[in-house]
Design an enzyme around this catalytic site. Structure first.
Site, PDB file in Angstrom:
ATOM      1  CG  HIS A 194      -0.443   0.313   2.513  1.00 11.29           C
ATOM      2  ND1 HIS A 194      -0.609   1.541   3.102  1.00 11.29           N
ATOM      3  CD2 HIS A 194       0.259  -0.425   3.397  1.00 11.29           C
ATOM      4  CE1 HIS A 194      -0.030   1.534   4.299  1.00 11.29           C
ATOM      5  NE2 HIS A 194       0.504   0.352   4.499  1.00 11.29           N
ATOM      6  CB  THR A 230      -6.385 -18.148   2.969  1.00 11.92           C
ATOM      7  OG1 THR A 230      -6.852 -19.340   3.586  1.00 11.92           O
ATOM      8  CG2 THR A 230      -6.754 -18.147   1.498  1.00 11.92           C
ATOM      9  CB  CYS A 313       0.144   7.463  18.215  1.00 15.03           C
ATOM     10  SG  CYS A 313      -0.992   8.607  18.954  1.00 15.03           S
TER      11      CYS A 313
HETATM   12  N1  PLP Z   1       8.171   0.340   7.528  1.00 17.47           N
HETATM   13  C1  PLP Z   1       8.115   1.623   7.156  1.00 17.47           C
HETATM   14  C2  PLP Z   1       9.378   2.355   6.843  1.00 17.47           C
HETATM   15  C3  PLP Z   1       6.882   2.275   7.069  1.00 17.47           C
HETATM   16  O1  PLP Z   1       6.837   3.558   6.707  1.00 17.47           O
HETATM   17  C4  PLP Z   1       5.708   1.559   7.386  1.00 17.47           C
HETATM   18  C5  PLP Z   1       4.395   2.229   7.365  1.00 17.47           C
HETATM   19  O2  PLP Z   1       4.283   3.404   7.633  1.00 17.47           O
HETATM   20  C6  PLP Z   1       5.818   0.217   7.759  1.00 17.47           C
HETATM   21  C7  PLP Z   1       7.060  -0.360   7.818  1.00 17.47           C
HETATM   22  C8  PLP Z   1       4.639  -0.605   8.101  1.00 17.47           C
HETATM   23  O3  PLP Z   1       4.026  -1.081   6.940  1.00 17.47           O
HETATM   24  P1  PLP Z   1       2.505  -1.585   6.972  1.00 17.47           P
HETATM   25  O4  PLP Z   1       1.641  -0.363   6.998  1.00 17.47           O
HETATM   26  O5  PLP Z   1       2.371  -2.385   5.718  1.00 17.47           O
HETATM   27  O6  PLP Z   1       2.360  -2.407   8.207  1.00 17.47           O
END
Ligand code: PLP
Length: 366
Positions: A194, A230, A313
């Site tokens: 995403h 799944t 947050c």
């Molecule tokens: N790692 C980084 C550098 C991110 O910016 C984010 C989300 O903001 C994540 C990991 C977490 O990803 P997800 O939203 O797919 O859990």
């Protein structure tokens, strides 16, 4: 009354999906898709899954069977850190909270960051040298708040010297700069759909040479026994479609638009964070001195701009950025930072409009 569509400049929070990605996903959502089923629907789902895996693997230069699909980047990061309990954990002080908080809980240690937002390789080496216990090291490829790109290949050389496993969170880098797993010299890598034009619900942990990892979720034998549950076929196929639509030429243009913006903002007294470091082409972190970022965000929102403070947050409350504090910025300066992050659908005109809005707000409030 006509309501103006806000200008979206928060791609690092989540990126909008292109029409063709939504269309592909809708196609899959219309089918019952469990790749573990043996009937024709299941076989078709399996084909979609493996084709998507291959596309994603090729884009980051790994073998398809090294890609373990997960439901989020957070899950992939957790799997990486929890897979080697016999090792000590070292993470950079500016990792995403999914790494940082878990490392804290596991008694991990934190690698220093310099004033330019770059991980200190000498601190990494010193920490590895001073303790003979083997380590898992986690350093992100690009920071979500500042966009600063980290010296991963150099970190990989140091890790190899001390027998450490190197994990890299490339969630923010993927689709914005080329990501080549082999060239970076990694052992593990996290990516998430995403953030790069796919849907929420698909991500992956890449593991070199199928080194055994500890599944976080236990149950079915999906993902070669490395992640039960799944697979989310529609999101995974949309992920592959997004990968096929990466547009690095657009990213280069975006860096030019943002550089023009940054110069104007600096001339007017703003401060650009990480300006002396290699950065993602889509991200600018900007300080408007003496104006709290909550006030800025409210005003930009009212003015029709979706930007962020870079760290929020889950309640939506803005916290002072740990990344900026780790870079040595005083609290009263760090609390005045906002993040502007564009993407495939951001135009020069949008960035110009935002620049005018920023200059206008600064003139009004300071
Ligand atoms: N790692 C980084 C550098 C991110 O910016 C984010 C989300 O903001 C994540 C990991 C977490 O990803 P997800 O939203 O797919 O859990």
């Amino acid at each position: 009354m006509s309501v103006k569509t806000p200008i979206y400049l928060d791609y690092n929070a989540t990126a909008p999906m292109r029409h063709q990605v939504i269309a592909k996903m809708a196609e899959l959502l219309a089918l019952p898709s469990n790749p573990s089923s043996v009937h024709s629907f299941g076989r078709l789902a399996k084909k979609h899954l493996e084709d998507a895996r291959k596309t994603i693997a090729e884009s980051i230069v790994v073998w398809a069977n090294e890609v373990v699909f997960t439901a989020s980047g957070t899950e992939a990061n957790a799997t990486a850190l929890l897979s080697f309990p016999e090792r000590r954990i070292l993470v950079s002080a500016i990792e995403h909270s999914s790494v940082l908080k878990l490392a804290e809980k596991l008694g991990g240690e934190f690698i220093k960051i310099d004033e330019n937002g770059v991980v200190s390789l000498s601190d990494l080496e010193q920490k590895l040298a001073e303790n003979p216990k083997l380590a898992v090291v986690s350093i992100m490829l690009a920071n979500n708040e500042t966009g600063v790109v980290q010296p991963i290949s150099e970190a990989a050389q140091i890790c190899k010297k001390y027998g450490a496993i190197l994990h890299c969170d490339a969630v923010q880098a993927l689709g914005k700069i080329p990501v080549d797993f082999s060239l970076l010299g990694l052992d593990m890598l996290t990516i998430s759909a995403h953030k790069c034009g796919g849907a929420v619900g698909a991500a992956a942990l890449v593991v070199k040479n199928n080194r055994p990892i500890k599944p976080l979720l236990i149950g079915g034998g999906q993902e070669l026994g490395r992640r039960a549950g799944t697979e989310n076929i529609a999101s995974i196929v949309a992920f592959a479609e997004a990968v096929q639509n990466f547009d690095f030429a657009q990213m280069r243009k975006l860096r030019i638009f943002l550089s023009v913006m940054e110069n104007e903002i600096e001339t007017a007294g703003g401060i650009i964070i990480g300006k002396n470091s290699p950065r993602l082409p889509n991200t600018s972190n900007i300080i408007m001195p003496k104006v709290d970022n909550q006030v800025q965000l409210m005003n930009f929102d009212l003015g029709g701009f979706a930007v962020s403070a870079g760290s929020a947050c889950s309640s939506g409350k803005v916290e002072i950025s740990g990344v900026l504090l780790a870079m040595g910025l005083p609290k009263d300066v760090a609390s005045c930072a906002i993040r502007v992050s564009g993407g495939w659908n951001s135009s020069e005109e949008e960035i110009k409009k935002f620049t005018s809005a920023w200059l206008g707000l600064k003139a009004r409030l300071t």
